[in-house]
Design a protein around this motif. Structure first.
Motif, mmCIF file in Angstrom:
data_model
loop_
_atom_site.group_PDB
_atom_site.id
_atom_site.type_symbol
_atom_site.label_atom_id
_atom_site.label_comp_id
_atom_site.label_asym_id
_atom_site.label_seq_id
_atom_site.Cartn_x
_atom_site.Cartn_y
_atom_site.Cartn_z
ATOM 1 N N LYS A 112 0.854 -1.500 0.170
ATOM 2 C CA LYS A 112 -0.215 0.175 -0.076
ATOM 3 C C LYS A 112 0.958 1.301 0.196
ATOM 4 C CE LYS A 112 -4.043 2.175 1.975
ATOM 5 N NZ LYS A 112 -4.996 2.284 3.833
ATOM 6 N N GLN A 113 1.664 1.140 0.693
ATOM 7 C CA GLN A 113 3.131 2.928 0.793
ATOM 8 C C GLN A 113 3.999 2.321 -0.837
ATOM 9 O OE1 GLN A 113 5.348 2.839 4.386
ATOM 10 N NE2 GLN A 113 4.446 0.155 5.030
ATOM 11 N N LEU A 114 3.507 1.572 -1.469
ATOM 12 C CA LEU A 114 4.383 1.522 -2.414
ATOM 13 C C LEU A 114 3.747 2.241 -3.132
ATOM 14 C CD1 LEU A 114 6.630 -1.623 -3.184
ATOM 15 C CD2 LEU A 114 7.794 0.962 -1.902
ATOM 16 N N GLU A 115 2.399 1.693 -3.649
ATOM 17 C CA GLU A 115 1.059 2.154 -4.050
ATOM 18 C C GLU A 115 1.184 3.700 -4.276
ATOM 19 O OE1 GLU A 115 -2.261 -0.705 -3.347
ATOM 20 O OE2 GLU A 115 -1.600 -1.703 -4.674
ATOM 21 N N GLN A 116 0.789 4.331 -2.458
ATOM 22 C CA GLN A 116 0.606 5.444 -2.957
ATOM 23 C C GLN A 116 1.721 6.111 -3.287
ATOM 24 O OE1 GLN A 116 0.301 5.195 1.739
ATOM 25 N NE2 GLN A 116 -2.224 5.071 1.276
ATOM 26 N N ALA A 117 2.995 5.587 -3.076
ATOM 27 C CA ALA A 117 4.309 6.589 -3.410
ATOM 28 C C ALA A 117 4.055 6.690 -5.206
ATOM 29 C CB ALA A 117 5.592 5.727 -2.927
ATOM 30 N N GLY A 118 3.087 5.849 -6.070
ATOM 31 C CA GLY A 118 3.702 5.683 -7.390
ATOM 32 C C GLY A 118 4.261 4.469 -8.253
ATOM 33 N N ALA A 123 2.878 -4.407 -6.109
ATOM 34 C CA ALA A 123 3.167 -5.799 -5.788
ATOM 35 C C ALA A 123 4.325 -6.382 -6.190
ATOM 36 C CB ALA A 123 2.025 -6.510 -6.266
ATOM 37 N N GLU A 124 4.765 -6.472 -6.846
ATOM 38 C CA GLU A 124 6.247 -7.182 -7.634
ATOM 39 C C GLU A 124 7.313 -6.419 -6.485
ATOM 40 O OE1 GLU A 124 7.482 -9.958 -9.488
ATOM 41 O OE2 GLU A 124 5.205 -10.389 -8.375
ATOM 42 N N SER A 125 7.898 -5.233 -6.401
ATOM 43 C CA SER A 125 8.318 -4.562 -5.276
ATOM 44 C C SER A 125 8.121 -5.123 -4.637
ATOM 45 C CB SER A 125 8.265 -2.518 -5.977
ATOM 46 O OG SER A 125 8.077 -2.585 -7.324
ATOM 47 N N MET A 126 7.086 -4.798 -3.532
ATOM 48 C CA MET A 126 7.031 -5.686 -2.121
ATOM 49 C C MET A 126 8.118 -6.745 -2.236
ATOM 50 S SD MET A 126 5.151 -8.164 -0.242
ATOM 51 C CE MET A 126 3.510 -8.251 -1.864
ATOM 52 N N LEU A 142 20.925 -5.807 10.824
ATOM 53 C CA LEU A 142 19.608 -6.062 9.678
ATOM 54 C C LEU A 142 19.581 -4.443 9.254
ATOM 55 C CD1 LEU A 142 17.745 -7.479 7.849
ATOM 56 C CD2 LEU A 142 16.910 -8.076 9.747
ATOM 57 N N VAL A 143 19.450 -4.496 8.310
ATOM 58 C CA VAL A 143 18.266 -2.752 7.074
ATOM 59 C C VAL A 143 16.997 -3.384 7.195
ATOM 60 C CG1 VAL A 143 19.073 -0.926 6.017
ATOM 61 C CG2 VAL A 143 21.016 -1.675 6.976
ATOM 62 N N TRP A 144 16.445 -2.871 7.093
ATOM 63 C CA TRP A 144 14.593 -2.784 7.110
ATOM 64 C C TRP A 144 14.242 -1.645 6.574
ATOM 65 C CZ3 TRP A 144 11.261 -4.468 11.433
ATOM 66 C CH2 TRP A 144 10.919 -5.567 10.909
ATOM 67 N N THR A 145 13.869 -1.359 5.270
ATOM 68 C CA THR A 145 13.568 -0.230 4.611
ATOM 69 C C THR A 145 12.569 0.751 4.866
ATOM 70 O OG1 THR A 145 12.103 -0.848 3.043
ATOM 71 C CG2 THR A 145 13.812 -0.893 1.959
ATOM 72 N N ASP A 146 12.503 2.351 4.932
ATOM 73 C CA ASP A 146 11.567 3.038 5.579
ATOM 74 C C ASP A 146 10.017 2.330 5.494
ATOM 75 O OD1 ASP A 146 13.893 4.762 6.126
ATOM 76 O OD2 ASP A 146 12.492 6.395 3.816
ATOM 77 N N GLU A 147 9.205 1.643 4.253
ATOM 78 C CA GLU A 147 8.650 0.936 4.673
ATOM 79 C C GLU A 147 7.976 -0.156 5.513
ATOM 80 O OE1 GLU A 147 9.367 3.350 0.494
ATOM 81 O OE2 GLU A 147 10.304 1.548 1.720
ATOM 82 N N GLN A 148 9.306 -0.990 5.427
ATOM 83 C CA GLN A 148 8.567 -2.260 6.649
ATOM 84 C C GLN A 148 8.670 -1.341 8.152
ATOM 85 O OE1 GLN A 148 12.713 -4.159 4.828
ATOM 86 N NE2 GLN A 148 11.058 -6.347 5.658
ATOM 87 N N VAL A 149 10.180 -0.311 8.113
ATOM 88 C CA VAL A 149 9.385 0.376 9.906
ATOM 89 C C VAL A 149 8.132 0.104 10.104
ATOM 90 C CG1 VAL A 149 10.393 2.196 11.001
ATOM 91 C CG2 VAL A 149 12.191 0.924 9.704
ATOM 92 N N GLU A 150 7.863 1.656 8.465
ATOM 93 C CA GLU A 150 6.351 1.985 9.107
ATOM 94 C C GLU A 150 5.767 0.687 9.195
ATOM 95 O OE1 GLU A 150 2.753 4.126 8.649
ATOM 96 O OE2 GLU A 150 5.346 4.672 9.320
#
Length: 780
Positions: A112-118, A123-126, A142-150
């Motif tokens: 959903k965050q990726l969709e909102q970002a355009g 789905a594939e990016s996630m 371990l590095v998490w992306t901003d989307e994973q942290v959200e």
């Protein structure tokens, strides 16, 4: 009874009664099994899913640390959440699998965050994002992306509601966890396991958990290894059973429960046999296990009721006092307690018959052991209640609940282990005179070795502490759940049953030894390494699945053999009676042991193999099919073992004129009918429906409370009530009454300190009278 001497042995000792080939075969099987287990232990420590030192954002800000993960794991256990839902598939069956739940919420949130970002292909990016492994083994970061942290922050909010305001409607104690820091730590624990279930292992195209759970959103589907080892398991099963029947057909006259040609027997009736002081104390052991059995059935019925009506207990708000998680904790713990105490009681009762003597003050030590065991049971259950209710002072090794099946706080785990070693000492104290005169390969030593294995392998469970890495803790925990329960308790019982028939004069010791050594080989060949079938998806290396699948299939083979032998086993006593003999007095003890053979094949064999096949386990782990296997094998095998051996002791403790033959019959058949109803009317159909939901719709959906409590499932759950009533009212309560008769008459009869070798039987002279006259004339 006569003995057959072999060539080796120390002077003055009874010689070895079994061929060296049996001993060498046992040694090789054990050496191979534990060598492989040692290798798998090393691999579990070195290559399981990594627990990062810290999880950080892409900008380097710390989200949580390894201490937070471990603390979340401790809270997860202490609040009884492992007896409510599961983590990586293991635990209770009412709540969700928290690994699968977090993974689904994370996938939806990131998409959903990726969709909102355009992102046009969110789905594939996630999927790519969650499968990419950003763990640095060198720094432990371990590095998490901003989307994973959200997604993590959103999960904290979700679990704040689930364990707080919404706790009761989810079948939990109201306001189970309300502390903000604890909620963040529990979520960190869930998030770490979800990360490991999606992130690819370095150099592999599957995750640390072998792509479990099934989650198409992140590309989790059965791996090639999983499919291959499922097929190989079937081949092992079919081929192994074929070989077993070929061997049995060739040597059936020489192996198994068959008596040699020997004089007919007259069995001394219970009232004719005196008992030692310690044997009389065993009456209180049997009463204790019967009482614990009744309590276990009652809390089990309560836990079952939550699945039919999660909000109330016939209008009463039971969740405030005994929530589902506590009811299941007690249900699981008491099942281990009373069956184990039952075997202790059987060992104490048999020891004087085997040793043929009783040391001074042996009954005092027996009383001490009983009081200590009862104290551990009661106090550990109270400590678990305090821990799950989250009382501020209920912390540390005295109160903190641990892993499923090892729920009792660490202090009580230590005390129970110590009590088991004291039990071994009590037996050795009585046996040492007999042991000095026996070859170490003969039955007295096997009895001693099998008794020693019980505390030794239970003690291994102390390697799984509340702070131990999840995958490592699962490895050691299942040494207790599988090796201790399914191998060494079974071995001890095999020795007990064989000795039972030797003492009754039904089989010669040499025949009994062959049965024991054969069972050790058959059980251990598959059972030791087969422990790994519990760790397919626990973050351990793939070889755990390979070895677990292969050898757990082999576990079914000896169970098939035991079923074939059940009829001969049941007929032993009757076949050795002469026409003028007194009747075989242990019909119901033997019937319980025959039932063990039936349920061993059905519960551990058929139902066990069904859930152990990797491709099936992938979709069904943590569902009602697992519960079906657990009930049929735990109660059907170890429960009936303990009750049957208890019935053997009660037959001597209760005077003949007060023995309730009809009640024993009602109890036996009610327990079997109730258990069959439980499995076939409820657990098996529920499991099949849930498996169908997991395969057809999704594992996440099949584990949701909305599915568990849907209309169809609720009707099936209520349909279990008649079986439960038969089991409790017709089975458990009558057995408790019979045990009460034992303690009511525990001082009745003659008390002795020594026994003759043939204390329980006498051989009948079946020589025809005419022959006797001719023989007398010849002697003259």
């Amino acid at each position: 009874m006569s003995t057959v001497a072999q060539t080796d042995g120390a002077p003055g000792r009874t010689q070895r009664l079994i061929g060296k080939g049996w001993i060498q075969a046992v040694a090789l099987v054990m050496l191979f099994g534990f060598t492989v287990m040692g290798m798998l232990a090393w691999r579990t420590y070195s290559d399981s899913m990594p627990q990062p030192e810290k999880v950080v954002t892409e900008s380097g800000e710390t989200v949580f640390t390894t201490q937070d993960i471990t603390k979340g794991q401790e809270i997860f256990q202490a609040r009884g959440l492992m007896e409510y839902g599961t983590i990586v598939g293991h635990g209770g069956y009412l709540g969700p699998d928290f690994t699968a739940q977090y993974l689904r919420m994370e996938a939806l949130s990131v998409e959903k965050q990726l969709e909102q970002a355009g992102d046009a292909n969110a789905a594939e990016s996630m999927k790519t994002m969650l499968r990419t492994n950003r763990y640095d083994a060198g720094t432990g970061t371990l590095v998490w992306t901003d989307e994973q942290v959200e997604a993590y922050d959103q999960a904290v909010e979700y679990y704040t509601n689930m364990f707080g305001p919404d706790a009761q409607k989810n079948g939990l104690k109201p306001d189970l966890i309300t502390d903000k820091t604890e909620l963040e730590q529990v979520t960190a624990f869930f998030g770490w396991t979800a990360w490991a279930s999606a992130a690819d292992r370095p150099g592999k195209d599957y995750s640390y958990t072998n792509n479990w759970p099934a989650e198409p959103l992140v590309g989790n589907s059965p791996t090639g290894d999983l499919m291959i080892w499922s097929v190989i398991s079937l081949i092992v099963l079919i081929g192994g059973i074929g070989i077993m029947f070929a061997v049995y057909g060739r040597w059936s006259a020489k192996i198994g429960w068959h008596s040699e040609e020997a004089p007919a027997l007259s069995f001394r009736q219970p009232g004719e046999i005196g008992l030692t002081r310690s044997q009389r104390v065993v009456a209180w052991f049997v009463f204790t296990i019967a009482a614990l059995f009744v309590v276990q059935t009652l809390v089990g019925a309560l836990a079952e009721h939550y699945r039919a009506d999660v909000l109330s207990f016939f209008g009463f708000d039971m969740a405030k006092w005994i929530p589902y998680s506590l009811a299941r904790t007690w249900h699981v713990q008491l099942s281990l307690f009373w069956t184990a105490i039952g075997l202790l009681a059987a060992g104490l009762f048999m020891t004087p018959f085997i040793a043929r003597r009783e040391p001074r003050k042996q009954h005092v030590l027996t009383w001490v052991l009983l009081i200590a065991a009862a104290a551990v049971v009661v106090l550990s259950c109270l400590a678990e209640a305090a821990s799950e209710h989250g009382l501020s002072w209920a912390k540390g090794p005295i109160f903190a609940q641990q892993w499923e099946y090892l729920d009792l706080p660490f202090l009580f785990q230590v005390l129970l282990t110590a009590a088991l070693f004291v039990w071994v000492f009590i037996i050795y104290r009585a046996m040492r005179g007999r042991l000095k005169n026996e070859h170490v390969a003969n039955m007295p030593w096997l009895f001693m070795f099998s008794a020693l294995a019980i505390p030794a392998f239970y003690a291994v469970g102390m390697m799984a502490r509340t702070t131990t890495h999840l995958s490592v803790a699962e490895f050691w925990r299942f040494w207790v759940v599988h090796l201790w329960v399914e191998d060494f308790l079974e071995l001890f019982t095999t020795v007990m049953v064989a000795y039972f028939f030797v003492l009754m004069g039904v089989v010669r010791e040499k025949i009994a030894l062959g049965i024991i050594y054969m069972d050790i080989i058959l059980y251990s060949a598959g059972g030791v390494i087969g422990t790994m079938h519990h760790l397919y998806f626990s973050g351990t290396p793939v070889e755990n699945m390979a070895f677990g699948a292969f050898f757990s299939a082999a576990e079914v083979i000896p169970l098939t053999f035991l079923t074939v032998e059940a009829w001969a086993f049941m007929q032993l006593g009757a076949n050795r009676q002469g026409k003028e003999a007194k009747p075989f007095p242990h019909r119901w003890a033997v019937m319980y042991l025959v039932a063990v053979g039936f349920w061993n094949f059905l519960g551990a064999g058929v139902f066990g193999f069904l859930v152990n096949l990797p491709i099936v386990s992938y979709y069904e782990i943590g569902t009602a099919l697992t519960a079906n296997h657990a009930h049929a094998s735990m109660m059907g095998v170890y429960g009936f073992m303990a009750l049957g051996l208890g019935m053997f002791a009660l037959r001597y403790l209760i005077p003949e004129d007060k023995w309730p033959e009809r009640l024993a019959k009602v109890s036996f058949w009610s327990l079997n009918i109730g258990l069959a109803w439980m499995c076939f009317a409820t657990l098996l159909p529920l499991g099949i429906l849930q498996l169908n939901e997991a395969v057809g719709t999704g594992y996440f959906e099949a584990r949701q409370l909305t599915y568990i409590t849907n209309h169809t499932n609720t009707i099936i759950e209520w349909g279990r009530m008649p079986g439960d009533l038969i089991f409790i009212l017709g089975g458990a309560l009558p057995y408790l009454y019979i045990a009460f008769l034992g303690v009511r008459n525990w001082r009745h009869g003659r008390t002795v300190e020594t026994f003759a070798e043939d204390a329980l039987y006498e051989e009948l002279d079946t020589t025809p009278k005419a022959w006797k006259g001719e023989r007398a004339e010849l002697n003259d």
